[in-house]
Design a protein around this motif. Structure first.
Motif, PDB file in Angstrom:
ATOM      1  N   ASN A 179       8.930 -12.150  11.235  1.00  0.00           N
ATOM      2  CA  ASN A 179       7.205 -11.106  10.682  1.00  0.00           C
ATOM      3  C   ASN A 179       7.974 -10.103   9.243  1.00  0.00           C
ATOM      4  OD1 ASN A 179       6.924 -10.424  13.735  1.00  0.00           O
ATOM      5  ND2 ASN A 179       5.629 -11.508  12.962  1.00  0.00           N
ATOM      6  N   ALA A 180       7.161 -10.022   8.423  1.00  0.00           N
ATOM      7  CA  ALA A 180       7.780  -9.425   7.380  1.00  0.00           C
ATOM      8  C   ALA A 180       6.731  -8.576   6.887  1.00  0.00           C
ATOM      9  CB  ALA A 180       7.351 -10.683   6.157  1.00  0.00           C
ATOM     10  N   VAL A 181       7.441  -7.747   5.682  1.00  0.00           N
ATOM     11  CA  VAL A 181       6.219  -6.696   5.527  1.00  0.00           C
ATOM     12  C   VAL A 181       6.042  -7.007   3.955  1.00  0.00           C
ATOM     13  CG1 VAL A 181       6.400  -4.620   4.781  1.00  0.00           C
ATOM     14  CG2 VAL A 181       8.012  -4.678   6.271  1.00  0.00           C
ATOM     15  N   LEU A 182       4.486  -7.335   4.122  1.00  0.00           N
ATOM     16  CA  LEU A 182       4.047  -7.501   2.249  1.00  0.00           C
ATOM     17  C   LEU A 182       3.855  -6.351   1.718  1.00  0.00           C
ATOM     18  CD1 LEU A 182       0.545  -9.042   3.385  1.00  0.00           C
ATOM     19  CD2 LEU A 182       2.918 -10.266   2.551  1.00  0.00           C
ATOM     20  N   LYS A 183       3.939  -6.992  -0.035  1.00  0.00           N
ATOM     21  CA  LYS A 183       4.167  -6.683  -0.585  1.00  0.00           C
ATOM     22  C   LYS A 183       3.354  -4.953  -0.711  1.00  0.00           C
ATOM     23  CE  LYS A 183       7.246  -5.893  -3.079  1.00  0.00           C
ATOM     24  NZ  LYS A 183       7.654  -6.392  -5.479  1.00  0.00           N
ATOM     25  N   GLY A 184       3.195  -4.109  -1.207  1.00  0.00           N
ATOM     26  CA  GLY A 184       2.041  -2.840  -1.312  1.00  0.00           C
ATOM     27  C   GLY A 184       1.927  -2.324   0.136  1.00  0.00           C
ATOM     28  N   SER A 185       2.414  -2.490   1.017  1.00  0.00           N
ATOM     29  CA  SER A 185       2.795  -1.572   2.432  1.00  0.00           C
ATOM     30  C   SER A 185       3.072  -0.106   2.001  1.00  0.00           C
ATOM     31  CB  SER A 185       3.682  -2.532   3.459  1.00  0.00           C
ATOM     32  OG  SER A 185       3.621  -1.255   4.025  1.00  0.00           O
ATOM     33  N   LYS A 186       2.113   0.722   2.235  1.00  0.00           N
ATOM     34  CA  LYS A 186       2.166   2.142   2.250  1.00  0.00           C
ATOM     35  C   LYS A 186       3.839   2.539   3.462  1.00  0.00           C
ATOM     36  CE  LYS A 186      -1.153   2.072  -0.757  1.00  0.00           C
ATOM     37  NZ  LYS A 186      -1.037   2.260  -2.160  1.00  0.00           N
ATOM     38  N   HIS A 187       3.918   2.315   4.059  1.00  0.00           N
ATOM     39  CA  HIS A 187       4.307   2.464   4.807  1.00  0.00           C
ATOM     40  C   HIS A 187       5.408   1.663   5.515  1.00  0.00           C
ATOM     41  CE1 HIS A 187       2.238   5.334   5.655  1.00  0.00           C
ATOM     42  NE2 HIS A 187       0.888   4.812   6.064  1.00  0.00           N
ATOM     43  N   PRO A 188       6.774   0.664   4.406  1.00  0.00           N
ATOM     44  CA  PRO A 188       8.002  -0.094   4.604  1.00  0.00           C
ATOM     45  C   PRO A 188       8.744  -0.051   6.529  1.00  0.00           C
ATOM     46  CG  PRO A 188       8.032   0.562   2.502  1.00  0.00           C
ATOM     47  CD  PRO A 188       6.402   1.247   2.532  1.00  0.00           C
ATOM     48  N   GLU A 189       8.792   1.468   6.014  1.00  0.00           N
ATOM     49  CA  GLU A 189      10.092   2.214   6.724  1.00  0.00           C
ATOM     50  C   GLU A 189       9.181   1.167   8.763  1.00  0.00           C
ATOM     51  OE1 GLU A 189      13.245   5.479   8.038  1.00  0.00           O
ATOM     52  OE2 GLU A 189      11.723   5.434   6.253  1.00  0.00           O
ATOM     53  N   GLN A 190       8.615   2.278   9.120  1.00  0.00           N
ATOM     54  CA  GLN A 190       7.715   2.086  10.086  1.00  0.00           C
ATOM     55  C   GLN A 190       7.186   0.822  10.312  1.00  0.00           C
ATOM     56  OE1 GLN A 190       6.949   3.858   7.800  1.00  0.00           O
ATOM     57  NE2 GLN A 190       7.621   6.705   8.723  1.00  0.00           N
ATOM     58  N   ALA A 191       6.847  -0.278   9.132  1.00  0.00           N
ATOM     59  CA  ALA A 191       6.665  -1.066   9.725  1.00  0.00           C
ATOM     60  C   ALA A 191       7.633  -2.628   9.704  1.00  0.00           C
ATOM     61  CB  ALA A 191       5.550  -2.428   8.190  1.00  0.00           C
ATOM     62  N   ALA A 192       8.294  -1.748   9.599  1.00  0.00           N
ATOM     63  CA  ALA A 192       9.835  -2.953   9.516  1.00  0.00           C
ATOM     64  C   ALA A 192      10.458  -2.644  11.288  1.00  0.00           C
ATOM     65  CB  ALA A 192      11.395  -2.797   8.272  1.00  0.00           C
ATOM     66  N   GLU A 193      10.731  -1.146  10.729  1.00  0.00           N
ATOM     67  CA  GLU A 193      10.448  -0.556  12.723  1.00  0.00           C
ATOM     68  C   GLU A 193       9.756  -1.141  13.725  1.00  0.00           C
ATOM     69  OE1 GLU A 193      10.260   3.141  14.949  1.00  0.00           O
ATOM     70  OE2 GLU A 193      10.261   3.580  13.434  1.00  0.00           O
ATOM     71  N   PHE A 194       9.078  -1.656  13.703  1.00  0.00           N
ATOM     72  CA  PHE A 194       7.675  -2.322  14.340  1.00  0.00           C
ATOM     73  C   PHE A 194       7.949  -3.551  14.386  1.00  0.00           C
ATOM     74  CE2 PHE A 194       4.299  -5.633  14.438  1.00  0.00           C
ATOM     75  CZ  PHE A 194       3.714  -4.947  15.671  1.00  0.00           C
ATOM     76  N   LEU A 217       3.299 -11.710  -8.479  1.00  0.00           N
ATOM     77  CA  LEU A 217       1.709 -10.692  -8.460  1.00  0.00           C
ATOM     78  C   LEU A 217       1.462  -9.254  -8.456  1.00  0.00           C
ATOM     79  CD1 LEU A 217       0.255 -12.838  -4.710  1.00  0.00           C
ATOM     80  CD2 LEU A 217      -0.109 -13.193  -7.557  1.00  0.00           C
ATOM     81  N   THR A 218      -0.129  -8.970  -8.693  1.00  0.00           N
ATOM     82  CA  THR A 218       0.285  -7.340  -9.020  1.00  0.00           C
ATOM     83  C   THR A 218       0.084  -6.451  -8.063  1.00  0.00           C
ATOM     84  OG1 THR A 218      -2.308  -7.980  -8.660  1.00  0.00           O
ATOM     85  CG2 THR A 218      -1.799  -8.404 -10.621  1.00  0.00           C
ATOM     86  N   GLY A 219       0.347  -6.815  -6.610  1.00  0.00           N
ATOM     87  CA  GLY A 219       0.113  -6.055  -6.372  1.00  0.00           C
ATOM     88  C   GLY A 219       1.605  -5.223  -5.944  1.00  0.00           C
ATOM     89  N   CYS A 220       1.382  -4.237  -6.145  1.00  0.00           N
ATOM     90  CA  CYS A 220       2.983  -3.319  -5.698  1.00  0.00           C
ATOM     91  C   CYS A 220       2.905  -2.030  -4.400  1.00  0.00           C
ATOM     92  CB  CYS A 220       3.544  -2.620  -6.970  1.00  0.00           C
ATOM     93  SG  CYS A 220       2.698  -1.424  -7.816  1.00  0.00           S
ATOM     94  N   ALA A 221       4.035  -1.492  -4.009  1.00  0.00           N
ATOM     95  CA  ALA A 221       4.147  -0.584  -3.206  1.00  0.00           C
ATOM     96  C   ALA A 221       3.884   0.429  -4.131  1.00  0.00           C
ATOM     97  CB  ALA A 221       5.720  -0.614  -2.494  1.00  0.00           C
ATOM     98  N   GLY A 222       2.887   1.183  -3.225  1.00  0.00           N
ATOM     99  CA  GLY A 222       2.651   2.731  -4.357  1.00  0.00           C
ATOM    100  C   GLY A 222       3.323   3.505  -2.904  1.00  0.00           C
ATOM    101  N   PRO A 223       3.308   5.114  -3.190  1.00  0.00           N
ATOM    102  CA  PRO A 223       3.604   6.342  -2.259  1.00  0.00           C
ATOM    103  C   PRO A 223       3.033   5.898  -0.852  1.00  0.00           C
ATOM    104  CG  PRO A 223       2.051   7.272  -3.910  1.00  0.00           C
ATOM    105  CD  PRO A 223       2.240   5.979  -3.923  1.00  0.00           C
ATOM    106  N   ALA A 224       3.741   6.494  -0.308  1.00  0.00           N
ATOM    107  CA  ALA A 224       3.486   6.344   1.122  1.00  0.00           C
ATOM    108  C   ALA A 224       2.708   7.666   1.579  1.00  0.00           C
ATOM    109  CB  ALA A 224       5.254   6.244   2.215  1.00  0.00           C
ATOM    110  N   GLU A 225       2.323   7.239   2.295  1.00  0.00           N
ATOM    111  CA  GLU A 225       0.679   7.779   2.554  1.00  0.00           C
ATOM    112  C   GLU A 225       1.480   8.456   4.187  1.00  0.00           C
ATOM    113  OE1 GLU A 225      -1.969   5.750   3.051  1.00  0.00           O
ATOM    114  OE2 GLU A 225      -2.794   5.242   1.160  1.00  0.00           O
ATOM    115  N   LYS A 226       0.799   9.770   4.300  1.00  0.00           N
ATOM    116  CA  LYS A 226       1.164  10.758   5.004  1.00  0.00           C
ATOM    117  C   LYS A 226       0.575  11.005   5.881  1.00  0.00           C
ATOM    118  CE  LYS A 226       4.977  13.208   2.722  1.00  0.00           C
ATOM    119  NZ  LYS A 226       5.733  14.391   2.169  1.00  0.00           N
ATOM    120  N   PRO A 227       0.468  10.945   7.538  1.00  0.00           N
ATOM    121  CA  PRO A 227      -0.795  11.260   8.056  1.00  0.00           C
ATOM    122  C   PRO A 227      -0.906  12.830   8.370  1.00  0.00           C
ATOM    123  CG  PRO A 227       1.370  10.388   9.202  1.00  0.00           C
ATOM    124  CD  PRO A 227       1.384  10.243   7.517  1.00  0.00           C
TER     125      PRO A 227
END
Length: 441
Positions: A313-328, A26-36
Motif C-alpha cells: 500500500n502506497a500513498v499517492l503524490k498529491g494526497s492531502k493527508h499523507p500522514e494519516q494515509a500512512a498511518e492507515f 507528473l504534474t500532481g504534487c502534494a498541497g497543504p493538508a486539508e483540516k476537517p
C-alpha cells in the motif's frame, strides 16, 4: 546494510536517474493538508482490488475516531487501476492510499507518483519481514508499506492422484512422469494448464528455476530474460506442450474455471492467495484438494518463488493527508486483527514478522476442510522462507508483462519455440528501457 538493502538502493538510483533523464515527472504534487471541522475525522480514500478487503477497512474505522477511510474498488493491473491512479495523480485529485503490486512500485516511482512517507513510518520497519519491507524502500526513503507476498505452491486434486496411484511430484522430472499418467487416464484430463496469459506465473517459474532477469549494477540494469536458467524452464514446458501433456488455456477463463471444477485440470501452481479463489471457483470439490511444495529441479533442494512478489500500500503524490494515509497503511498491514482478515480473504502471505498471533493462520476450519484437513499454511510458510529475495523488479514492469504474454501467445499460436519468445521479450525490454533513458548493460 543488508544485501537486499544495497540492491534496492542501487535500484532506486537507476530508476530515479532514468526518470530524470527523460523528464517523466507528473504534474500532481502534494498541497497543504486539508483540516476537517472540529471533532470530525480526517477523510481518506483507499483504492484496492482485493475482494472483501472492506472487512479490514471497517475494522480500522471502528478502531479509529480521528481517521475515516472510504474504500474504492478498482480493477487490478496496469490497464485498469494503475492507469486510473496515474491519471488521477496527473490531474491533481488522487486517492490517498492505493494497492500496488511490488512489481509496480518502480513504475510509479519513475513517474513521480508516490509520496515519501519516511517521516511517518520509520518506527514500523521492524514489524515487517525485511525483504518485503525493502520492496518499498528506495535510497533512504520509504514509499510503500508491504501487505503480503505470494509464495508459490502447487494446489492439486489429491483424490485423482490417489486414484491413479501417483505420488506427489517432488521434482520436475516426477511432474513430467505424473503428467503422462494423468493424460492417459482420461481424454479430457491434463496435469495443468499452460497459462500463456499470466506473465507473473511464467516469471515465477523462471525465478524458481534460478533465473534473475534484472540485476542493478553500477547505475545500470543487467537484463537476462533469455539466460540459460530461463531456457531450461521454457524447454521443459515446451516438451509438455509438444507431447500434449498440458492444456493451453488462459487461467481464470470460463473454460479454465470449468476444468478446475470438473477435474480436467488437476493442478494449479499459484500464490498462497489462490486458496480463496479455488474455494470460490470450485466449492463442490471441497475435501478433494491438497497443497504441496513446488517441484524442484534437483532432488532434495528447497527453492521457491513468488507470483509477482506481492502487494503493498502506497500513498499517492498529491494526497492531502499523507500522514494519516500512512498511518492507515501501517495499521492495515500490521495489526493482527486486520492481518487475520487479509489472510482469510486471500490477500496473500502476511508481510509481518510475527505470524503467531494471526488467528486465521492458526485455526481456519473452512480452509482446512476444503483441503481434506490439511493445514496448508505450513506449506506456504516454508515456501515464503525459500523465496530467492535477490530478485529485483525493474521499471516498466507493465511493459515486461505485456511483452512476455504477447510473445508467448504468439509462439504457442504459431508453434514456434518458447525460448524464442523469451529472446524476443529480452530484446523488447532492452529497447523499452533504453528508450526511456534508463541505462542497460
Amino acid at each position: 546494510m543488508s544485501i537486499s538493502a544495497r540492491r534496492h538502493t542501487r535500484m532506486a538510483t537507476v530508476a530515479i536517474a532514468g526518470a530524470a533523464a527523460v523528464a517523466l515527472a507528473l504534474t500532481g504534487c502534494a498541497g497543504p493538508a486539508e483540516k476537517p471541522a472540529d471533532g470530525e475525522p480526517v477523510e481518506i480514500t483507499f483504492q484496492s482490488w482485493v475482494p472483501n478487503i472492506d472487512r479490514a477497512v471497517d475494522a480500522f474505522n471502528a478502531a479509529h475516531d480521528d481517521i475515516h477511510v472510504t474504500l474504492e474498488t478498482i480493477t487490478a493491473g496496469p490497464d485498469g487501476g494503475y492507469a486510473t491512479m496515474l491519471s488521477a495523480v496527473q490531474a491533481g485529485n488522487p486517492a490517498d492510499v492505493v494497492q500496488l503490486g511490488y512489481d509496480a512500485i518502480p513504475d510509479f516511482l519513475i513517474n513521480d507518483a508516490l509520496e515519501d512517507i519516511t517521516p511517518y513510518v520509520s518506527d514500523a520497519k521492524d514489524l515487517f519481514v525485511p525483504w518485503q519491507w525493502q520492496t518499498g524502500v528506495f535510497g533512504d526513503k520509504v514509499y510503500a508499506i508491504p501487505q503480503a507476498s505470494g509464495p508459490l505452491g502447487q494446489f492439486y486434486r489429491a483424490d485423482i492422484f490417489e486414484e491413479l496411484g501417483i505420488d506427489y511430484p517432488k521434482t520436475w522430472d516426477e511432474f513430467y512422469e505424473a503428467a503422462k499418467v494423468i493424460r492417459a487416464s482420461d481424454p479430457d484430463r491434463y496435469i495443468a494448464a499452460f497459462a500463456f496469459n499470466q506473465a507473473p506465473w511464467m516469471i515465477g517459474l523462471a525465478q524458481q528455476g534460478g533465473a534473475n532477469w534484472f540485476v542493478p549494477e553500477n547505475d545500470s540494469w543487467k537484463v537476462s530474460i533469455d539466460g540459460p536458467e530461463t531456457a531450461q524452464v521454457a524447454e521443459f514446458w515446451q516438451k509438455l506442450i509438444d507431447e500434449d501433456l498440458v492444456k493451453i488455456e488462459a487461467d481464470f477463463s470460463s473454460e479454465w474455471n470449468a476444468d478446475i471444477q470438473n477435474g480436467d485440470v488437476v493442478t494449479w501452481i499459484s500464490g498462497s492467495w489462490a486458496d480463496a479463489i479455488l474455494r470460490g471457483t470450485a466449492p463442490e470439490t471441497s475435501g478433494k484438494w491438497a497443497v504441496g511444495a513446488m517441484p524442484q529441479w534437483k532432488a532434495g533442494e528447497n527453492v521457491s518463488a513468488t507470483w509477482a512478489g506481492g502487494s503493498a500500500n502506497a500513498v499517492l503524490k498529491g494526497s492531502k493527508h499523507p500522514e494519516q494515509a500512512a498511518e492507515f497503511a501501517v495499521w492495515l498491514n500490521s495489526h493482527t486483527d486486520s492481518v487475520s482478515i487479509l489472510t482469510e480473504i486471500g490477500a496473500g502471505w502476511p508481510s509481518i514478522v510475527d505470524t503467531a498471533a494471526i488467528a486465521s493462520l492458526q485455526d481456519a476450519p473452512e480452509v482446512f476442510e476444503f483441503y481434506g484437513g490439511q493445514d496448508i499454511w505450513d506449506v506456504f510458510a516454508e515456501s515464503d522462507k525459500a523465496v530467492d529475495t535477490s530478485w529485483s523488479w525493474p521499471p516498466l514492469s507493465s511493459t515486461l508483462f505485456a511483452s512476455l504474454t504477447d510473445n508467448v501467445k504468439a509462439a504457442v499460436d504459431a508453434g514456434t519455440p518458447l525460448v524464442d519468445a523469451y529472446a524476443k521479450t529480452q530484446a523488447d525490454m532492452v529497447a523499452a528501457l533504453t528508450e526511456r533513458g534508463i541505462s542497460v548493460d
